[in-house]
Design a protein around this motif. Structure first.
Motif, PDB file in Angstrom:
ATOM      1  N   THR A  23      87.642  60.884  -1.067  1.00  0.00           N
ATOM      2  CA  THR A  23      86.496  61.694  -0.663  1.00  0.00           C
ATOM      3  C   THR A  23      85.740  62.272  -1.851  1.00  0.00           C
ATOM      4  O   THR A  23      85.065  63.275  -1.728  1.00  0.00           O
ATOM      5  N   GLY A  24      85.849  61.644  -3.026  1.00  0.00           N
ATOM      6  CA  GLY A  24      85.203  62.197  -4.202  1.00  0.00           C
ATOM      7  C   GLY A  24      83.696  62.210  -4.126  1.00  0.00           C
ATOM      8  O   GLY A  24      83.044  62.975  -4.819  1.00  0.00           O
ATOM      9  N   ARG A  25      83.093  61.345  -3.258  1.00  0.00           N
ATOM     10  CA  ARG A  25      81.632  61.299  -3.151  1.00  0.00           C
ATOM     11  C   ARG A  25      81.097  62.302  -2.139  1.00  0.00           C
ATOM     12  O   ARG A  25      79.903  62.423  -1.964  1.00  0.00           O
ATOM     13  N   GLU A  26      81.987  62.971  -1.426  1.00  0.00           N
ATOM     14  CA  GLU A  26      81.530  63.980  -0.474  1.00  0.00           C
ATOM     15  C   GLU A  26      81.318  65.299  -1.195  1.00  0.00           C
ATOM     16  O   GLU A  26      82.251  65.853  -1.755  1.00  0.00           O
ATOM     17  N   PRO A  27      80.090  65.811  -1.237  1.00  0.00           N
ATOM     18  CA  PRO A  27      79.830  66.999  -2.048  1.00  0.00           C
ATOM     19  C   PRO A  27      80.530  68.253  -1.551  1.00  0.00           C
ATOM     20  O   PRO A  27      80.876  69.118  -2.337  1.00  0.00           O
ATOM     21  N   MET A  28      80.739  68.375  -0.251  1.00  0.00           N
ATOM     22  CA  MET A  28      81.373  69.568   0.292  1.00  0.00           C
ATOM     23  C   MET A  28      82.450  69.140   1.282  1.00  0.00           C
ATOM     24  O   MET A  28      82.215  69.086   2.492  1.00  0.00           O
ATOM     25  N   ALA A  29      83.595  68.733   0.770  1.00  0.00           N
ATOM     26  CA  ALA A  29      84.653  68.202   1.616  1.00  0.00           C
ATOM     27  C   ALA A  29      85.427  69.343   2.273  1.00  0.00           C
ATOM     28  O   ALA A  29      85.985  70.200   1.601  1.00  0.00           O
ATOM     29  N   ASP A 356      91.789  62.223 -13.955  1.00  0.00           N
ATOM     30  CA  ASP A 356      92.118  60.949 -13.332  1.00  0.00           C
ATOM     31  C   ASP A 356      90.861  60.218 -12.895  1.00  0.00           C
ATOM     32  O   ASP A 356      90.726  59.002 -13.091  1.00  0.00           O
ATOM     33  N   ARG A 357      89.924  60.929 -12.325  1.00  0.00           N
ATOM     34  CA  ARG A 357      88.692  60.278 -11.867  1.00  0.00           C
ATOM     35  C   ARG A 357      87.846  59.787 -13.043  1.00  0.00           C
ATOM     36  O   ARG A 357      87.180  58.753 -12.944  1.00  0.00           O
ATOM     37  N   LEU A 358      87.856  60.526 -14.136  1.00  0.00           N
ATOM     38  CA  LEU A 358      87.137  60.056 -15.322  1.00  0.00           C
ATOM     39  C   LEU A 358      87.754  58.760 -15.841  1.00  0.00           C
ATOM     40  O   LEU A 358      87.037  57.821 -16.217  1.00  0.00           O
ATOM     41  N   ALA A 359      89.081  58.697 -15.870  1.00  0.00           N
ATOM     42  CA  ALA A 359      89.756  57.489 -16.338  1.00  0.00           C
ATOM     43  C   ALA A 359      89.452  56.299 -15.434  1.00  0.00           C
ATOM     44  O   ALA A 359      89.196  55.184 -15.906  1.00  0.00           O
ATOM     45  N   VAL A 360      89.449  56.525 -14.115  1.00  0.00           N
ATOM     46  CA  VAL A 360      89.139  55.449 -13.171  1.00  0.00           C
ATOM     47  C   VAL A 360      87.707  54.967 -13.357  1.00  0.00           C
ATOM     48  O   VAL A 360      87.430  53.757 -13.343  1.00  0.00           O
ATOM     49  N   ALA A 361      86.777  55.889 -13.560  1.00  0.00           N
ATOM     50  CA  ALA A 361      85.373  55.513 -13.740  1.00  0.00           C
ATOM     51  C   ALA A 361      85.174  54.704 -15.011  1.00  0.00           C
ATOM     52  O   ALA A 361      84.434  53.711 -15.018  1.00  0.00           O
ATOM     53  N   VAL A 362      85.825  55.098 -16.094  1.00  0.00           N
ATOM     54  CA  VAL A 362      85.683  54.362 -17.359  1.00  0.00           C
ATOM     55  C   VAL A 362      86.318  52.983 -17.252  1.00  0.00           C
ATOM     56  O   VAL A 362      85.783  51.994 -17.753  1.00  0.00           O
ATOM     57  N   SER A 372      77.493  47.817 -12.343  1.00  0.00           N
ATOM     58  CA  SER A 372      78.630  48.600 -12.822  1.00  0.00           C
ATOM     59  C   SER A 372      78.156  49.798 -13.640  1.00  0.00           C
ATOM     60  O   SER A 372      78.690  50.905 -13.498  1.00  0.00           O
ATOM     61  N   VAL A 373      77.157  49.596 -14.480  1.00  0.00           N
ATOM     62  CA  VAL A 373      76.617  50.702 -15.270  1.00  0.00           C
ATOM     63  C   VAL A 373      75.983  51.747 -14.364  1.00  0.00           C
ATOM     64  O   VAL A 373      76.129  52.957 -14.575  1.00  0.00           O
ATOM     65  N   GLY A 374      75.285  51.287 -13.322  1.00  0.00           N
ATOM     66  CA  GLY A 374      74.683  52.236 -12.385  1.00  0.00           C
ATOM     67  C   GLY A 374      75.729  53.044 -11.628  1.00  0.00           C
ATOM     68  O   GLY A 374      75.566  54.261 -11.455  1.00  0.00           O
ATOM     69  N   ARG A 375      76.809  52.385 -11.181  1.00  0.00           N
ATOM     70  CA  ARG A 375      77.886  53.112 -10.502  1.00  0.00           C
ATOM     71  C   ARG A 375      78.551  54.105 -11.442  1.00  0.00           C
ATOM     72  O   ARG A 375      78.904  55.216 -11.038  1.00  0.00           O
ATOM     73  N   PHE A 376      78.728  53.686 -12.706  1.00  0.00           N
ATOM     74  CA  PHE A 376      79.336  54.589 -13.681  1.00  0.00           C
ATOM     75  C   PHE A 376      78.468  55.822 -13.895  1.00  0.00           C
ATOM     76  O   PHE A 376      78.978  56.956 -13.960  1.00  0.00           O
ATOM     77  N   ALA A 377      77.161  55.618 -14.002  1.00  0.00           N
ATOM     78  CA  ALA A 377      76.259  56.760 -14.186  1.00  0.00           C
ATOM     79  C   ALA A 377      76.315  57.696 -12.982  1.00  0.00           C
ATOM     80  O   ALA A 377      76.339  58.927 -13.143  1.00  0.00           O
ATOM     81  N   GLN A 378      76.383  57.137 -11.774  1.00  0.00           N
ATOM     82  CA  GLN A 378      76.460  57.977 -10.579  1.00  0.00           C
ATOM     83  C   GLN A 378      77.785  58.736 -10.537  1.00  0.00           C
ATOM     84  O   GLN A 378      77.817  59.937 -10.227  1.00  0.00           O
ATOM     85  N   ASP A 379      78.899  58.056 -10.875  1.00  0.00           N
ATOM     86  CA  ASP A 379      80.209  58.724 -10.891  1.00  0.00           C
ATOM     87  C   ASP A 379      80.227  59.853 -11.918  1.00  0.00           C
ATOM     88  O   ASP A 379      80.811  60.920 -11.672  1.00  0.00           O
TER      89      ASP A 379
END
Length: 538
Positions: A23-29, A356-362, A372-379
């Motif tokens: 649920t990391g993309r949900e702003p207010m979980a 952990d989420r930073l490591a997964v994104a990288v 992939s670059v666009g998803r990384f920028a959004q993450d």
């Protein structure tokens, strides 16, 4: 001797941090809203009738600084309920179907019955973090038995097995019991094959059956079983905890016992230190809080706190001032000290989740793939927004102005390395933000370079048309169809020329750069001009 010491009152609090996914993309979980029976929302004691709000709640509240009070208890009930996160950023759900636990430490040992005081789940507004809280109590245990309980029962899965197939450092069997004494769930530490198969299949450790039951309907992230929420481990197989030991004569507890209690290494009948003398030379300075501990006085109600990366332990006497659940040290342990422990563990869990989420994104970044670059920028934008909210809503260096509470919180954060972890996450986000900024500037510079080349190329035609006048060709007497065809032809021609110029903009830029270099020979400039149409060799 400490081997004869009886723990008249034993409390053990386990606090298991879990990372909730995906649920990391949900702003207010609002994860707590997804749970049903056996969990129920725990009412806010500040929001109801005066009879539920007791003096110990008041003493607990005033022990903390205002910004910590807002974190732990929220804002005013009616006036501020509609702002921000509402009444409180912490949401608690509780289950009451499990009333006791039966623990068998060894095959030839009798089972030990423990009362289950509370089982709660702590959720935090806008963060994918949950903390499982389990409080156990017992009376009249031998010190070695209480040490062994605290050492073994907080294991979510075995670290290995011996030659006989017995799980290392785990109880032989642990059972959760209902109000009628029925077994609701039991451990399966001895089932080695299931753990090995799960590790091989999922690249993740399998949680023991009794812990899996306790957090249901939350299920592991790799599980095929449907669940309201899914979780990942944040730390190792040892659940952090707190231990309370009330004995008739605390002076009988040896330094070896304090070392084993503080570091949670389990008992040893040999009375030998678990580690070398050199390693433990600074044990009292690094792990102990001795503001009220003076063995020379022989005061039975004296109190000693030990703190390590695993958790917090308190050793005290059995006087009324010690074991009174409202005004005594037991009440302080279960409320004020627990709140300090909760905050320290929450800080570390939240920072570990972000790391952990930073490591997964990288790891998912492929610079040759635009998507992939666009998803990384959004993450990264989501991660930076989450860290910003955490930094201003939940992060603080000092919890209380009261000396003892302030020292305990500082000791906890030091042992957990929270400040260092915070700096690591902040620097990682800064480095990734700098990378995104540089990538954005690089794309902008390439765009402006192409735009400049196109402008230079069309400037010649624009000036020529300006000098000769706009009516180079006379269409005054042409028909409407001829004018329309002329407009289409000119438009298509200019469009094709512009497109071709953009395609060759990099080579045109190289030619313009060579043409502007006065030190370059004319033949070299001519070669740069011919390179515009030369086929690129791979």
């Amino acid at each position: 001797m400490s081997s004869d010491t009886i723990v008249e009152h034993f409390r053990h609090i386990l606090l298991w941090p879990l990372q909730l996914v995906p649920t990391g993309r949900e702003p207010m979980a609002c994860h707590w809203q997804k749970l049903g029976p056996p969990w129920r929302n725990l009412d806010d004691r500040f929001a109801h009738e005066r009879g539920r709000f007791q003096e110990r709640h008041y003493r607990e509240f005033v022990a903390f600084l205002p910004h910590v009070q807002h974190f732990l208890y929220g804002e005013a009930y009616e006036r501020e309920a509609g702002r921000g996160y509402g009444e409180s950023p912490i949401h608690i759900v509780r289950r009451e179907d499990v009333t006791s636990a039966r623990v068998t430490l060894d095959e030839d040992g009798p089972p030990i019955d423990l009362d289950v005081v509370h089982i709660d789940l702590y959720f935090f507004h806008d963060l994918d973090i949950a903390l499982l809280y389990v409080e156990l109590a017992a009376e009249g245990l031998p010190l070695a038995g209480a040490q062994d309980l605290m050492f073994r029962i907080g294991r979510t899965y075995p670290s290995g097995w011996d030659e006989q197939g017995r799980a290392l450092h785990c109880p032989r069997r642990m059972e959760w019991l209902g109000s009628g004494g029925e077994v609701l769930a039991a451990s399966d530490f001895e089932n080695c094959e299931h753990y090995l198969a799960a590790m091989c299949r999922n690249r993740s450790a399998r949680v023991a059956a009794h812990w899996d039951f306790l957090v249901a309907p939350i299920v592991p992230h790799h599980s095929k079983v449907p669940g309201a929420l899914r979780y990942r481990h944040l730390e190792d197989y040892r659940i952090p905890g707190m231990g309370f030991f009330a004995t008739r004569d605390p002076s009988q507890i040896t330094r070896t016992d304090y070392v084993r209690l503080g570091l949670n290494t389990g008992p040893d009948p040999s009375e030998e230190l678990p580690y070398s003398d050199a390693y433990l030379a600074r044990f009292e300075e690094e792990y102990c809080h001795d503001r009220f501990f003076d063995p020379g006085r022989g005061v039975a109600s004296g109190m000693r706190l030990t703190c390590s990366g695993w958790g917090l332990t308190m050793v005290t006497g059995t006087s009324t001032a010690a074991i009174d659940p409202e005004r005594g040290l037991l009440g302080e342990f279960r409320h004020r000290y627990f709140q300090l422990f909760l905050m320290a563990r929450f800080h570390k869990a939240a920072l570990l989740m972000m790391a952990d989420r930073l490591a997964v994104a990288v790891n998912a970044l492929d610079i040759t793939d635009r998507r992939s670059v666009g998803r990384f920028a959004q993450d990264m934008r989501l991660s930076m927004e989450s860290f910003l909210r955490f930094n201003h809503r939940y992060w603080f260096h000092q919890a209380s102005n009261q000396t003892q509470a302030s020292e305990i919180f500082a000791l906890l954060t030091t042992q957990l390395g929270t400040e260092r972890l915070y700096e690591d996450v902040r620097q990682s986000l800064g480095a990734m933000s700098a990378y995104l900024d540089s990538e954005s500037l690089r794309r902008q510079s390439r765009f402006f370079l192409k735009l400049t080349v196109v402008t230079i190329c069309f400037m010649v035609g624009a000036i020529t048309a300006t000098v000769l006048g706009m009516n180079v060709l006379d269409f005054a007497h042409a028909t409407h169809l001829e004018k329309l065809v002329a407009v289409i032809v000119v438009f298509v021609g200019v469009l094709l020329l512009t497109t071709y110029t953009v395609v060759k903009s990099r080579r045109l830029a190289a030619f313009v750069d060579a043409l502007s270099d006065e030190r370059m020979a004319l033949t070299t400039k001519a070669q740069a001009f011919l390179d515009i149409w030369r086929k690129e060799q791979r």
